[in-house]
Each structure stands twice: as structure tokens, then as C-alpha cells.
Design a protein around this motif. Structure first.
Motif, PDB file in Angstrom:
ATOM      1  N   GLU A  65       7.180   4.213  -1.782  1.00 26.01           N
ATOM      2  CA  GLU A  65       6.753   3.004  -0.787  1.00 26.01           C
ATOM      3  C   GLU A  65       5.378   3.171  -0.131  1.00 26.01           C
ATOM      4  O   GLU A  65       5.171   2.864   1.079  1.00 26.01           O
ATOM      5  CB  GLU A  65       7.935   3.385   0.273  1.00 26.01           C
ATOM      6  N   GLU A  66       4.407   3.978  -1.006  1.00 31.15           N
ATOM      7  CA  GLU A  66       3.094   4.018  -0.617  1.00 31.15           C
ATOM      8  C   GLU A  66       2.280   3.638  -1.388  1.00 31.15           C
ATOM      9  O   GLU A  66       2.468   3.485  -2.640  1.00 31.15           O
ATOM     10  CB  GLU A  66       2.957   5.711  -0.367  1.00 31.15           C
ATOM     11  N   GLY A  67       0.832   3.502  -1.185  1.00 28.74           N
ATOM     12  CA  GLY A  67      -0.114   3.057  -2.049  1.00 28.74           C
ATOM     13  C   GLY A  67      -0.593   4.479  -2.908  1.00 28.74           C
ATOM     14  O   GLY A  67       0.004   5.405  -2.838  1.00 28.74           O
ATOM     15  N   GLN A 121       1.134   8.768  -6.234  1.00 31.79           N
ATOM     16  CA  GLN A 121       1.659   7.789  -5.499  1.00 31.79           C
ATOM     17  C   GLN A 121       3.101   8.218  -4.996  1.00 31.79           C
ATOM     18  O   GLN A 121       3.998   8.625  -5.734  1.00 31.79           O
ATOM     19  CB  GLN A 121       1.870   6.479  -6.124  1.00 31.79           C
TER      20      GLN A 121
END
Lengths: 113, 113
Positions: A40-42, A37
Motif C-alpha cells: 500500500e505504498e509508493g 515497495q
């Protein structure tokens, strides 16, 4: 029943060093998955292992990255010659079988300086 | 391209308000899962929806799976600061003979007191 354990929780490495991330699945779970990860991302799938076997490593970079899940002991994600772009949170998940839900560990936050 | 698109990416509202976040795909999923992730921790599974049109409730959280099993929504009633976190949807996809989870990029929710 302990959850998925990961260690270390935080790891700092200089460029060119090796990083070893460990994951102990939940008791009774023989399927382990590694995800990465970025901020700010999946989560992005990296590799799926069963005891002593790599089932799917399609999400793992071909070079410098390797994973194992030995008969005894934790699963290991190994990153050789780390670069700044390897800085991320790495999560391990486990499940009792492929069709069941995955349960995640707390992650290892790798920082490459 | 993202297989699962979540919207909005960021949402900041006042305590007591209601909100809905969405998870959309052009692909059919056999199930979808919702996770909540707090800073420095791993994702925690909230719910799995399996049947098209299914609605599941978890206290003030209501999850719905679209009739065509291509989308899902999460509705929170009377949001509280403790609801703050990154909400991730995920679905299983078969690839190279193995099933793995694909994640949306998440909705970062902030509930202001």
C-alpha cells in the motif's frame, strides 16, 4: 524487444539467510535503478548503477544490502542476513540514460519467514 | 515527509462515472510521470508531462501539468473496470550528482461493474 526482466518473481527466505535478486535491463539500456515497495505504498529509491559503477546508493541501508551491475550479466541486489522487515516487493528499472524515462520490471516479491 | 502527495489515497466508484486524482508538491519538477500498477506487476508508464500547463490525452485519460510545474492531475472519463489499479505519480530529482525518481504514495482506484 524484451522488457526489463527480473527473477525470481517470488522468493521466500528464512531469517538470517541471503537473498539475491536479479535484473536484466532492456536491450540498449545501461542505467539500472532498484526500488523497494512496501504494501500500500509508493516506490522508494534504493540504488542507481551504470555498468560496473554504483552512481548513487543513498537510498540503500548501509548494512546487509549491496548491489552490483557487472560488465557482463544482470544487475544483482543482494541482501544478507535477511530480517522480517526486508519483506517487500523489489523493482528494477532501466533507461538508456539518466535523462530518459525509466521502464520497470515485474518485480521480485521477497517474503522473510 | 512525502515530496509528492497524492489524493485521494483510495477511490471506489461505479463504472461509467468520471474521476480526478491529484499529485501535489511544494517543489518544482522538470517533468512528472504517471504510472499504473496492477497487483503483482511492476509500474507501467502512462505519460510524461514536461511543460507547465501541458495537457495530454490517452483515450479516456487526461493528464495535466500545473502551470508552476508543482502539481499534476489525472482525469478519467467514463471509468471502466479495466481502469482499476494503483496510480502513481513520479518526478525526477537530482541528488548526489545523479537523477532519480521520487514517487507519491499512490491512489488505489477501484471501478465497480
Amino acid at each position: 524487444n524484451a522488457g526489463v526482466m527480473q527473477n525470481p518473481r517470488h522468493l521466500v527466505r528464512r531469517r538470517g539467510q541471503e537473498a539475491r535478486l536479479r535484473c536484466s535491463p532492456m536491450k540498449g539500456h545501461s542505467h539500472v535503478y532498484w526500488y523497494r515497495q512496501l504494501p500500500e505504498e509508493g516506490l522508494k529509491f534504493m540504488v542507481y548503477l551504470q555498468k560496473e559503477n554504483i552512481i548513487d546508493e543513498s537510498g540503500m541501508p548501509k548494512e546487509r544490502f549491496s548491489a552490483e551491475f557487472p560488465k557482463e550479466g544482470p544487475s544483482i541486489l543482494r541482501i544478507q542476513q535477511v530480517v522480517r522487515g526486508d519483506s517487500a516487493a523489489y523493482f528494477c528499472a532501466s533507461s538508456p540514460s539518466q535523462e530518459y524515462e525509466q521502464y520497470f520490471g515485474p518485480g521480485t516479491r521477497l517474503t522473510v519467514t | 515527509t512525502q515530496l509528492l502527495e497524492q489524493s485521494p489515497q483510495f477511490l471506489s466508484i461505479q463504472e461509467g462515472e468520471n474521476l480526478t486524482v491529484y499529485c501535489n508538491s511544494s517543489s518544482v519538477f522538470s517533468s512528472l510521470q504517471w504510472y499504473r500498477q496492477e497487483p503483482g506487476e511492476g509500474p507501467v508508464l502512462l505519460v510524461t508531462v514536461v511543460t507547465g500547463g501541458e495537457v495530454k490525452k490517452l483515450k479516456r485519460l487526461t493528464f495535466q501539468f500545473g502551470d508552476a510545474r508543482k502539481d499534476s492531475s489525472l482525469h478519467i472519463t467514463a471509468a471502466q473496470p479495466g481502469d482499476t489499479g494503483l496510480y502513481l505519480c513520479a518526478g525526477p530529482k537530482m541528488s548526489q550528482g545523479a537523477q532519480k525518481l521520487v514517487f507519491g504514495q499512490g491512489t488505489r482506484l477501484t471501478i465497480n461493474p
